[in-house]
Write an enzyme that holds these catalytic residues in place. Structure first.
Site, PDB file in Angstrom:
ATOM      1  CB  SER A  63      -0.410   0.020   1.274  1.00 26.06           C
ATOM      2  OG  SER A  63      -1.655   1.331   1.474  1.00 26.06           O
TER       3      SER A  63
ATOM      4  CB  SER B 238     -14.540  -4.201  -6.014  1.00 24.13           C
ATOM      5  OG  SER B 238     -13.194  -3.408  -5.637  1.00 24.13           O
ATOM      6  N   GLY B 239     -15.380  -7.092  -3.245  1.00 25.83           N
ATOM      7  CA  GLY B 239     -16.284  -7.960  -3.311  1.00 25.83           C
ATOM      8  C   GLY B 239     -16.507  -9.452  -2.656  1.00 25.83           C
TER       9      GLY B 239
ATOM     10  N   GLY C  39      -8.989  -8.110  -0.388  1.00 25.27           N
ATOM     11  CA  GLY C  39      -8.547  -6.757  -0.444  1.00 25.27           C
ATOM     12  C   GLY C  39      -9.029  -7.273   1.714  1.00 25.27           C
ATOM     13  NE  ARG C  40     -14.291  -3.098   3.022  1.00 27.92           N
ATOM     14  CZ  ARG C  40     -15.026  -2.973   1.932  1.00 27.92           C
ATOM     15  NH1 ARG C  40     -14.876  -3.756   0.805  1.00 27.92           N
ATOM     16  NH2 ARG C  40     -14.895  -1.573   1.989  1.00 27.92           N
TER      17      ARG C  40
ATOM     18  CG  HIS D 258     -10.755   2.485  -3.220  1.00 27.78           C
ATOM     19  ND1 HIS D 258      -9.152   2.727  -4.228  1.00 27.78           N
ATOM     20  CD2 HIS D 258     -10.370   2.716  -2.478  1.00 27.78           C
ATOM     21  CE1 HIS D 258      -8.882   2.650  -3.388  1.00 27.78           C
ATOM     22  NE2 HIS D 258      -9.529   2.806  -2.486  1.00 27.78           N
TER      23      HIS D 258
ATOM     24  CE1 TYR E 176      -5.070   6.825  -2.959  1.00 29.31           C
ATOM     25  CE2 TYR E 176      -4.166   4.764  -3.104  1.00 29.31           C
ATOM     26  CZ  TYR E 176      -5.130   5.093  -2.721  1.00 29.31           C
ATOM     27  OH  TYR E 176      -6.107   4.526  -2.614  1.00 29.31           O
TER      28      TYR E 176
ATOM     29  NE  ARG F  86     -11.170   1.933   1.705  1.00 26.90           N
ATOM     30  CZ  ARG F  86     -11.890   2.131   2.685  1.00 26.90           C
ATOM     31  NH1 ARG F  86     -12.719   1.554   3.817  1.00 26.90           N
ATOM     32  NH2 ARG F  86     -11.037   3.321   3.826  1.00 26.90           N
TER      33      ARG F  86
END
Length: 432
Positions: free
Chosen positions: A130, A360-361, A382-383, A328, A158, A331
């Protein structure tokens, strides 16, 4: 690599432990994993990691998009030997799964990125470091190399308003052995995130998730110049102190390099936070910047956050190496298209000219199977791995993704398939 089955091996490990009345350190289903992780995390940590934009409709859309596709098993095929291995940008990976970048992981545990890196290295799959990490990329890379020298890793970028800082990040990513740079396109501004807003909680304002910056030589130059300019102009009026402001000052002092007591007296830590907030992302980012990126790095370039087929075509025309179809994790925009709903059109637009990944998901091995059959080369998680980290540290992050890989292997075989690289849409049926 063709194996008798990662899924059966993982099942046997868990069932063998069960003989001794030992259960897995992390739940093997996403619903229970999420419930337990909420209990283990702080209110601020849960809000940031779990929260979505607006009313959360994009997070719901991500799951509905996956549920619209059903697996159609085939039987009486020899599935005793199966392969999960893929190749991405010259690296052979154990499975078509990557650990997604999740910012401000320090809300879950200190040096979260180091722990996630070790977990990924143990599994032989990449961790996308990240840009908003809680440990500098060099520390994460060293930890991964301690587990397995040359363990695959990418870097998320970023795009700052300071181009020299962008260049510094790219140089550091090359030096620490990144296999690709994933440029995040969809966060030139923060989305409307009520869970964080209701707590007044922005992790970066407490120096949580800015370690890539506070360990960067170019960023240090910017901060030093700002401090010098402020001193020359007589400085700004200090805000009226409050208990909350004092607590935040201590947190900043703890989260930046150096001793806490020295940081409390210095101006640079607070200036670092404000500098980050001012320059971390650039709303003017456009295709001309991407067109010039090839001249700035030797790394494969992956664009993260593409959902429209025309954007995918434009990216390929510019010669990018890969695309991550992503909203994302829901988000950024409330009411956005689900990532998997966008995937099919993007895959068709790319037409094999670049690698296509998706996030995502995606929570399970069956989810990964579906996106591979729809044309993705790999899936990003991710999560889920953050929930595992909250429950059991390195082992938890590793085991969550190991479970996803195991279920993918079992789903592959039980559906009558043997190789993830040969899956097609014929393995699925769209349910309307």
């Amino acid at each position: 690599m063709t194996t008798p089955g990662a899924g059966r091996v993982r099942q046997n490990e868990i069932y063998s432990e069960g003989v001794h009345d030992r259960v897995p350190s992390v739940p093997t289903d996403f619903g229970e994993l999420e419930r337990r992780a909420k209990s283990a995390m702080s209110q601020r940590g849960w809000a940031y990691i779990n929260g979505g934009a607006g009313e959360g409709s994009t997070m719901t859309a991500n799951r509905r998009a996956l549920d619209r596709w059903a697996i159609v098993p085939r039987v009486l095929r020899d599935v005793s030997q199966r392969s999960l291995s893929i190749e991405l940008f010259g690296q052979q990976l154990a499975a078509p799964v990557l650990f997604s970048p999740v910012g401000a992981g320090g809300l879950v545990t200190r040096a979260a990125d180091v722990h996630i890196g070790r977990a990924a290295a143990q599994l032989g799959v990449p961790y996308i470091f990240s840009n908003q990490g809680s440990a500098p990329m060099e520390d994460v890379a060293a930890a991964m190399d301690d587990v397995k020298p040359g363990a695959p890793r990418w870097f998320q970028l970023y795009w700052s308003t300071d181009d020299d800082l962008v260049g510094s990040f790219l140089q550091r990513a090359e030096a620490m052995g990144a296999g690709a740079v994933a440029v995040t396109l969809d966060t030139t501004m923060l989305g409307w995130r009520p869970q964080d807003l209701n707590l007044g909680s922005l992790p970066f304002a407490r120096a949580e998730g800015i370690a890539q910056y506070t360990h960067d030589p170019r960023f240090a130059q910017i901060v030093a110049q700002r401090v010098a300019d402020a001193a020359a102009s007589g400085g700004a009026d200090s805000p009226k102190p409050s208990i909350g402001a004092i607590k935040t000052l201590f947190e900043i002092a703890r989260n930046v390099p150096g001793s806490v007591w020295a940081n409390l007296r210095a101006k640079e830590p607070r200036a670092s936070v404000q500098t980050f907030l001012d320059i971390y992302s650039r709303p003017s980012l456009n295709w001309n910047d991407i067109a010039g990126l090839r001249d700035r790095t030797k790394l494969p370039i992956v664009l993260k956050g593409i959902l429209h087929p025309d954007d995918a075509r434009r990216a390929v025309e510019l010669g990018v190496d890969g695309i991550i179809v992503s909203n994302h994790g829901g988000r950024q925009i409330d009411g956005s298209i689900g990532s998997v709903d966008a995937l099919v059109d993007v895959v068709d637009a790319v037409d094999g000219r670049a690698k296509v990944l998706v996030d995502s998901g995606i929570h399970t091995g069956a989810d990964v199977f579906k996106v591979l059959a729809l044309g993705a080369d790999a899936a990003c998680i991710g999560r889920a791995h953050m929930y595992g980290l909250a429950l059991a540290g390195v082992d938890g992050a590793r085991d969550v993704v190991a479970n996803i890989i195991a279920e993918l292997d079992l789903t592959l075989g039980l559906s009558g398939n043997t190789d993830v690289t040969t899956l097609t849409r014929e393995a699925l049926k769209e349910i309307r």
